[in-house]
Design an enzyme around this catalytic site. Sequence first.
Site, PDB file in Angstrom:
ATOM      1  N   GLU A 121     -45.223  66.694  35.131  1.00  0.00           N
ATOM      2  CA  GLU A 121     -46.297  66.108  34.338  1.00  0.00           C
ATOM      3  C   GLU A 121     -47.370  65.809  35.416  1.00  0.00           C
ATOM      4  O   GLU A 121     -48.272  65.258  34.860  1.00  0.00           O
ATOM      5  CB  GLU A 121     -46.045  64.896  34.225  1.00  0.00           C
ATOM      6  CG  GLU A 121     -44.391  64.857  33.384  1.00  0.00           C
ATOM      7  CD  GLU A 121     -43.711  64.040  32.285  1.00  0.00           C
ATOM      8  OE1 GLU A 121     -43.320  63.830  31.761  1.00  0.00           O
ATOM      9  OE2 GLU A 121     -43.574  62.550  33.125  1.00  0.00           O
TER      10      GLU A 121
ATOM     11  N   GLY B 189     -32.139  60.394  33.743  1.00  0.00           N
ATOM     12  CA  GLY B 189     -32.260  62.510  34.812  1.00  0.00           C
ATOM     13  C   GLY B 189     -33.000  61.769  35.071  1.00  0.00           C
ATOM     14  O   GLY B 189     -33.045  62.209  36.786  1.00  0.00           O
ATOM     15  N   ASP B 190     -33.737  60.812  36.016  1.00  0.00           N
ATOM     16  CA  ASP B 190     -34.863  60.163  36.911  1.00  0.00           C
ATOM     17  C   ASP B 190     -34.123  60.101  37.870  1.00  0.00           C
ATOM     18  O   ASP B 190     -33.995  59.751  38.708  1.00  0.00           O
ATOM     19  CB  ASP B 190     -36.265  59.728  36.193  1.00  0.00           C
ATOM     20  CG  ASP B 190     -37.013  60.893  35.489  1.00  0.00           C
ATOM     21  OD1 ASP B 190     -37.109  61.692  36.069  1.00  0.00           O
ATOM     22  OD2 ASP B 190     -37.464  59.820  34.659  1.00  0.00           O
TER      23      ASP B 190
ATOM     24  N   LYS C  79     -41.980  60.128  35.461  1.00  0.00           N
ATOM     25  CA  LYS C  79     -40.563  60.758  35.518  1.00  0.00           C
ATOM     26  C   LYS C  79     -41.013  60.424  36.735  1.00  0.00           C
ATOM     27  O   LYS C  79     -40.665  60.149  37.585  1.00  0.00           O
ATOM     28  CB  LYS C  79     -40.927  62.120  35.732  1.00  0.00           C
ATOM     29  CG  LYS C  79     -40.333  62.705  33.980  1.00  0.00           C
ATOM     30  CD  LYS C  79     -40.180  64.235  34.372  1.00  0.00           C
ATOM     31  CE  LYS C  79     -39.028  64.371  34.479  1.00  0.00           C
ATOM     32  NZ  LYS C  79     -37.575  63.887  33.663  1.00  0.00           N
TER      33      LYS C  79
END
Length: 346
Positions: A198, A293-294, A100
């Site tokens: 993460e 989404g990133d 991410k």
Amino acid sequence: MIEKGKCPICGKTNQCAITLGEEPSTCWCMTTKVPKDLVSNIPDEFRNISCVCRECVKNYNKKVCVVGSLNVDHVLDVKNFPKPGETIKASKLSTFFGGKGGNQATACSKLGLTTSMLGSVGSDGHGNSYIEHFTNMGVNTNLIHQSNISGQAFIQVDQEGENNIVTIGGANYDLSIQWIDDHLEEILEHDVFLFSLEIPQDLVLYLMEILEKHHKLIILDPAPFANFHVKMLDYTDYITPNNSEYEQIKSYLKPSHHVIVKRGEKGSKYIHNEISINIPPYPVKAIDTVGAGDTFNAAFCFALVFNYTIEDALMTSNIAGAMATTKPGAQTGMPSLQELLRIRYK
């Protein structure tokens, strides 16, 4: 198409004397040096219509720091996801740079933002390749730690473009508070911070508290939710959950929080106090939703840097996120600023 006399970056009325056909000698753009990198990111067809406005030149100098994971993605193309106990055949195996944090840093840089990555990769071939990749993409790598083995993700993508992901954290969890302390002076040179989860939770909370005291703008992507801590909300200016994360997090939210819900093919939603704004999606044929989404988060960061209205910010982020799904791999389909502006103003 961008209208005459409006800035091609933010779309606001510019009133540039040159583009309005008036006497240019008193126009601000005659005495302000517009960065070449910013001009090169503007589509050619916009350049003779209007120049970049004074505020966008000023905001272009802001620095973004992405704090998050760096993984190498191994992607399997499958017809359908396997059921428990089922063995299926994949039609293709591909390897991409991901994580991410890595996705968001790449997307920010492709949108023309001055971007640094704060994360950790292995002292292995994957890690060295990732740093070289960032260098080629224009991402500052001074804040990247190296140790252990690189984080990796194993991803299945079905024929509808949907995905499921299993990750091994590896070096991502070697990022330490000591590393933050050792590099704090350089970290604090940045203006906007984009976090995902993460990486070690205690490190996120530690750094967020420092940044909040220094009045930095903080955007939080609360994924994976298992690593979320409610205390993070005390430091966050904008939180950007997807639908499932929002359902898990909404009981912790206060009306004063600025919430951006990523709703995939349904668009996005802004929630703050009594305000609720839905922005429809940008329609595309999705091939691979990994990294969408990133990319949305990076475009939202871009929109905040250039002072977009919340409606324009979400519309722009929807477009960028949708564009990222049109090619395989998390980072392959991420749009450049030229590509994004062409669609935004078409």
